[in-house]
Design a protein around this motif. Structure first.
Motif, PDB file in Angstrom:
ATOM      1  N   UNK A   2       0.832  -1.204   0.000  1.00 26.26           N
ATOM      2  CA  UNK A   2       0.000   0.000   0.000  1.00 26.26           C
ATOM      3  C   UNK A   2       0.864   1.250   0.000  1.00 26.26           C
ATOM      4  N   UNK A   3       1.843   1.308   0.880  1.00 26.07           N
ATOM      5  CA  UNK A   3       2.670   2.517   0.949  1.00 26.07           C
ATOM      6  C   UNK A   3       3.541   2.684  -0.293  1.00 26.07           C
ATOM      7  N   UNK A   4       4.101   1.599  -0.810  1.00 31.72           N
ATOM      8  CA  UNK A   4       4.954   1.735  -2.003  1.00 31.72           C
ATOM      9  C   UNK A   4       4.116   2.088  -3.231  1.00 31.72           C
ATOM     10  N   UNK A   5       2.931   1.510  -3.352  1.00 29.46           N
ATOM     11  CA  UNK A   5       2.063   1.833  -4.488  1.00 29.46           C
ATOM     12  C   UNK A   5       1.664   3.296  -4.467  1.00 29.46           C
ATOM     13  N   UNK A   6       1.296   3.779  -3.300  1.00 25.78           N
ATOM     14  CA  UNK A   6       0.877   5.176  -3.181  1.00 25.78           C
ATOM     15  C   UNK A   6       2.041   6.131  -3.411  1.00 25.78           C
ATOM     16  N   UNK A  52      -1.866   6.178   7.113  1.00 25.92           N
ATOM     17  CA  UNK A  52      -1.211   7.309   7.778  1.00 25.92           C
ATOM     18  C   UNK A  52       0.169   7.552   7.167  1.00 25.92           C
ATOM     19  N   UNK A  53       0.847   6.474   6.784  1.00 21.93           N
ATOM     20  CA  UNK A  53       2.148   6.614   6.121  1.00 21.93           C
ATOM     21  C   UNK A  53       1.994   7.209   4.723  1.00 21.93           C
ATOM     22  N   UNK A  54       0.890   6.905   4.073  1.00 20.76           N
ATOM     23  CA  UNK A  54       0.630   7.459   2.745  1.00 20.76           C
ATOM     24  C   UNK A  54       0.330   8.954   2.851  1.00 20.76           C
ATOM     25  N   UNK A  55      -0.530   9.316   3.794  1.00 21.70           N
ATOM     26  CA  UNK A  55      -0.964  10.709   3.922  1.00 21.70           C
ATOM     27  C   UNK A  55       0.135  11.617   4.464  1.00 21.70           C
ATOM     28  N   UNK A  56       0.914  11.131   5.397  1.00 24.58           N
ATOM     29  CA  UNK A  56       1.964  11.939   6.016  1.00 24.58           C
ATOM     30  C   UNK A  56       3.205  11.075   6.222  1.00 24.58           C
TER      31      UNK A  56
END
Length: 195
Positions: free
Chosen positions: A87-91, A174-178
């Protein structure tokens, strides 16, 4: 025309990487894909249809990665960790996935309606793109619960996996947003699930 459709979507994605969506011209997308403007119109109906199809393609690609992560390692904690990392790497790598996950659509991006729009398209893929866009956060949680709890699990059997999945999805988002410096999302997920 699946090949033309995919070429057009790839050309639109490449154009979007270079300039804001409002300045992307359909004639340029068609030329880049090596098809006529009429083929683009026949396939998508116009720029809005192309935008919906492009966002749907990116959402589907993201969710396919979620499915791979959830069917990977044998331990549920490792599956959820892999899902959070994906999720974080894709975003991080894809502005459309980031916008889908956070709901923050910048003026650079196409912002198709999340609800279904009337579709008169003869192309099944476009009718699907004209349908409601998925909510990846909900789909991730629901998919993860279904995989971790197993088929035919009762509501009581899904309570704990649902809490764990909700926690992991929220940590990843939360890692994606900030995105902070330092800890990887995997470390956060493992620490939170350990408790």
């Amino acid at each position: 025309m699946p090949a033309a459709r995919e070429s057009l979507l790839e050309a639109a994605y490449t154009a979007l990487a270079r300039r804001p969506w409002p300045t992307v011209r359909m004639v340029d997308v068609a030329a880049s894909a090596g098809v006529s403007r009429q083929t683009l119109s026949n396939e998508f109906g116009g720029k809005d249809g192309l935008a919906r199809a492009l966002v749907r393609r990116e959402a589907d690609g993201y969710l396919a990665g979620v499915d791979r992560a959830l069917t990977g390692p044998t331990e549920p904690r490792d599956r959820l960790t892999a899902t959070a990392e994906w999720t974080t790497s894709s975003a991080q790598d894809n502005a459309l996935v980031r916008a889908l996950l956070t709901g923050c659509w910048s003026e650079r991006l196409p912002c198709p309606p999340l609800s279904a729009v009337p579709s008169a398209s003869a192309a099944p893929a476009q009718r699907r793109a004209d349908g409601p866009l998925p909510s990846p956060a909900d789909l991730v949680r629901d998919r993860a619960v279904a995989v971790l709890a197993g088929p035919g699990a009762s509501r009581a059997d899904t309570a704990e996996p649902a809490r764990s999945c909700e926690l992991v999805v929220r940590l990843a988002l939360s890692r994606v947003a900030a995105p902070p410096a330092g800890n990887r999302v995997a470390d956060l997920v493992r620490g939170a699930l350990h408790r």
